[in-house]
Design a protein around this motif. Structure first.
Motif, mmCIF file in Angstrom:
data_model
loop_
_atom_site.group_PDB
_atom_site.id
_atom_site.type_symbol
_atom_site.label_atom_id
_atom_site.label_comp_id
_atom_site.label_asym_id
_atom_site.label_seq_id
_atom_site.Cartn_x
_atom_site.Cartn_y
_atom_site.Cartn_z
ATOM 1 N N ARG A 5 29.367 -8.928 18.869
ATOM 2 C CA ARG A 5 29.476 -8.897 20.327
ATOM 3 C C ARG A 5 29.302 -7.475 20.829
ATOM 4 O O ARG A 5 29.607 -6.514 20.123
ATOM 5 C CB ARG A 5 30.805 -9.468 20.792
ATOM 6 N N LYS A 6 28.815 -7.406 22.084
ATOM 7 C CA LYS A 6 28.580 -6.097 22.683
ATOM 8 C C LYS A 6 29.864 -5.615 23.333
ATOM 9 O O LYS A 6 30.581 -6.372 23.991
ATOM 10 C CB LYS A 6 27.475 -6.191 23.734
ATOM 11 N N PHE A 12 27.781 -2.250 19.493
ATOM 12 C CA PHE A 12 27.867 -3.627 19.023
ATOM 13 C C PHE A 12 28.895 -3.709 17.902
ATOM 14 O O PHE A 12 28.871 -2.898 16.969
ATOM 15 C CB PHE A 12 26.489 -4.110 18.536
ATOM 16 N N ARG A 13 29.782 -4.673 18.022
ATOM 17 C CA ARG A 13 30.887 -4.796 17.068
ATOM 18 C C ARG A 13 30.685 -6.040 16.208
ATOM 19 O O ARG A 13 30.560 -7.154 16.723
ATOM 20 C CB ARG A 13 32.217 -4.879 17.796
ATOM 21 N N ALA A 14 30.655 -5.827 14.879
ATOM 22 C CA ALA A 14 30.596 -6.933 13.931
ATOM 23 C C ALA A 14 32.024 -7.363 13.618
ATOM 24 O O ALA A 14 32.863 -6.534 13.250
ATOM 25 C CB ALA A 14 29.880 -6.490 12.658
ATOM 26 N N CYS A 15 32.318 -8.639 13.746
ATOM 27 C CA CYS A 15 33.666 -9.162 13.530
ATOM 28 C C CYS A 15 33.639 -10.228 12.436
ATOM 29 O O CYS A 15 32.709 -11.037 12.375
ATOM 30 C CB CYS A 15 34.207 -9.776 14.829
ATOM 31 N N TRP A 16 34.638 -10.225 11.587
ATOM 32 C CA TRP A 16 34.732 -11.205 10.497
ATOM 33 C C TRP A 16 36.180 -11.307 10.030
ATOM 34 O O TRP A 16 37.039 -10.512 10.439
ATOM 35 C CB TRP A 16 33.818 -10.793 9.342
ATOM 36 N N THR A 30 23.485 -0.081 17.209
ATOM 37 C CA THR A 30 22.519 -1.106 17.614
ATOM 38 C C THR A 30 22.962 -2.475 17.093
ATOM 39 O O THR A 30 23.718 -2.579 16.110
ATOM 40 C CB THR A 30 21.119 -0.801 17.069
ATOM 41 N N LYS A 31 22.438 -3.506 17.736
ATOM 42 C CA LYS A 31 22.759 -4.869 17.311
ATOM 43 C C LYS A 31 22.159 -5.164 15.940
ATOM 44 O O LYS A 31 22.766 -5.872 15.117
ATOM 45 C CB LYS A 31 22.217 -5.862 18.347
ATOM 46 N N ARG A 32 20.974 -4.611 15.665
ATOM 47 C CA ARG A 32 20.338 -4.833 14.371
ATOM 48 C C ARG A 32 21.220 -4.332 13.235
ATOM 49 O O ARG A 32 21.379 -4.993 12.204
ATOM 50 C CB ARG A 32 18.978 -4.149 14.326
ATOM 51 N N GLU A 33 21.797 -3.139 13.393
ATOM 52 C CA GLU A 33 22.673 -2.590 12.353
ATOM 53 C C GLU A 33 23.911 -3.471 12.162
ATOM 54 O O GLU A 33 24.351 -3.712 11.033
ATOM 55 C CB GLU A 33 23.104 -1.173 12.732
#
Length: 423
Positions: A5-6, A12-16, A30-33
């Motif tokens: 999510r932005k 952009f934050r990757a969550c898991w 970036t969203k790609r990263e």
């Protein structure tokens, strides 16, 4: 499943969720990263190889102390490890986060150590660092060991073969040069293949003079706090029985008589006040002077009344000399300054080589040497004798003489219609 999510800040934050169900996240430019990272995380979760990306923040020094506390090793091993950590490893890596240690940094560190330290010391420092990092991988603090594949400086000392003394030189030169009260321990190394620690830890309860047999069951281990008797040898195969050749049996009988029927728990080889022998003291006071007197290290010559010339080589091969008024002073000088020479452990090499040369099967040599693998006996403790070529030819000539037909029955090339020159 994770998601990206932005954030209000435009990143952009990757969550898991980790294996324990805890929510984790990491921000990217970036969203790609973020997507690429999340894909890698989910792959690790599916394969069971997940590593918390934040775990690598643990300082190397803190983890090294934790690693050290979990080891179950001998006291001497712990001393050496702590000393190496304090002197060479922690000054460089102590404040580094585990996740920041990378291959090129480790290679640069190893190369730098090689400019000031011996290759063997560099290798031990590297092995210690790699061992700790490998444990960090197992603890899921980092994904891979960054020390893998690092190139070490070549250890040229391994190219130098151990000195293998002949039996003629051992009995004719070395043994007579050893002080009488110490000939038994030298004989134990050359006549039973015992290591120094096995000699120093031998008690009379392990020596059967009637059956001409000794049993290796404990070793003496030197630590900073003193000498510790460890009730087991180097390996499981190290527990062994070794037959006593005549010269060693005679030396042990004489030592037993001089000790006036000692207690079975008493050490066979002791200093003058009954304490275990220290290897460094024995080497300096007994072993090296004995080599000099035997003509196996440097040279001492009587050049006139109360005049003795000492000659010795240094590590660069340069020969030095000095004059003394007593032989004792000349011998002490060469023993202290000469480079090279036999080690006490080389007698163990000689023992194995003598047995193999005499045709004793390698599995029997392996047994009396206390090796778990016969390859160790072959590769490390046997060496080519100086007269190897003559031995090879004798073996072939001896068998060939009994198999070849007599010379008169051997066909000649002259029977081929005189066409031998056409062949």
């Amino acid at each position: 499943m994770g998601f990206v999510r932005k954030t209000p800040a435009g990143t952009f934050r990757a969550c898991w969720r980790d294996p324990a169900g805890g929510q984790k996240s990491k921000s990217f430019r970036t969203k790609r990263e973020a997507v690429a990272f999340l894909t890698e995380v989910e792959s690790g979760l599916n394969r069971g190889t997940y590593v918390n990306p934040h775990a690598g923040r643990t300082r190397f020094g803190d983890f090294a102390q934790q690693w050290l506390a979990t080891r179950a090793v001998e006291a001497r091993t712990t001393e050496r490890t702590v000393s190496m950590l304090r002197t060479h490893v922690l000054p460089k890596w102590g404040d580094w986060p585990l996740g920041k240690v990378d291959f090129m940094s480790v290679q640069e560190w190893v190369t730098g150590l090689g400019r000031d330290l011996a290759p063997t010391t560099v290798a031990k420092c590297y092995q210690l660092l790699s061992m700790i990092l490998r444990t960090a991988v197992q603890a899921r603090l980092i994904a891979t060991n960054p020390a893998e594949g690092v190139k070490l400086p070549r250890d040229r000392s391994r190219d130098v073969k151990p000195v293998t003394i002949s039996r003629e030189d051992f009995f004719g030169r070395l043994l007579p040069a050893v002080p009488p009260r110490h000939r038994a321990i030298v004989s134990a190394a050359a006549g039973a293949g015992l290591r120094w620690g096995e000699c120093a830890g031998l008690t009379w309860s392990s020596v059967d003079l009637d059956r001409a047999l000794l049993r290796v069951v404990q070793v003496a281990e030197e630590t900073h706090g003193g000498i510790v008797l460890r009730p087991y040898p180097k390996s499981r195969a190290g527990v062994r029985s070794v037959p006593l050749p005549g010269f060693l049996l005679a030396a042990l009988r004489e030592l037993h008589t001089d000790a006036d029927d000692p207690d079975p728990r008493t050490l066979v080889f002791r200093d003058r006040v009954g304490r275990p022998l220290r290897r460094s003291n024995f080497r300096r006071r007994i072993w090296l002077p004995s080599l000099v007197r035997a003509g196996l290290l440097g040279q001492v010559a009587n050049t006139g009344p109360h005049r003795y010339r000492a000659v010795w080589p240094d590590r660069e091969g340069i020969e030095w000399s000095a004059e003394f008024t007593t032989e004792r002073e000349a011998v002490a000088c060469v023993a202290a300054k000469a480079a090279g020479g036999m080690r006490f452990h080389d007698l163990r090499h000689a023992y194995a080589t003598w047995l193999v040369t005499d045709g004793v099967p390698i599995n029997l040599v392996q047994r009396v040497m206390g090796h778990e693998q016969a390859s160790t006996t072959l590769n490390r403790y046997t060496h080519t004798p100086a007269d190897y070529a003559a031995r090879v030819l004798d073996a072939f000539d001896g068998s060939a003489a009994s198999l070849l037909p007599p010379a008169a029955e051997t066909p000649s090339l002259g029977g081929l219609d005189g066409r031998e020159n056409d062949l």
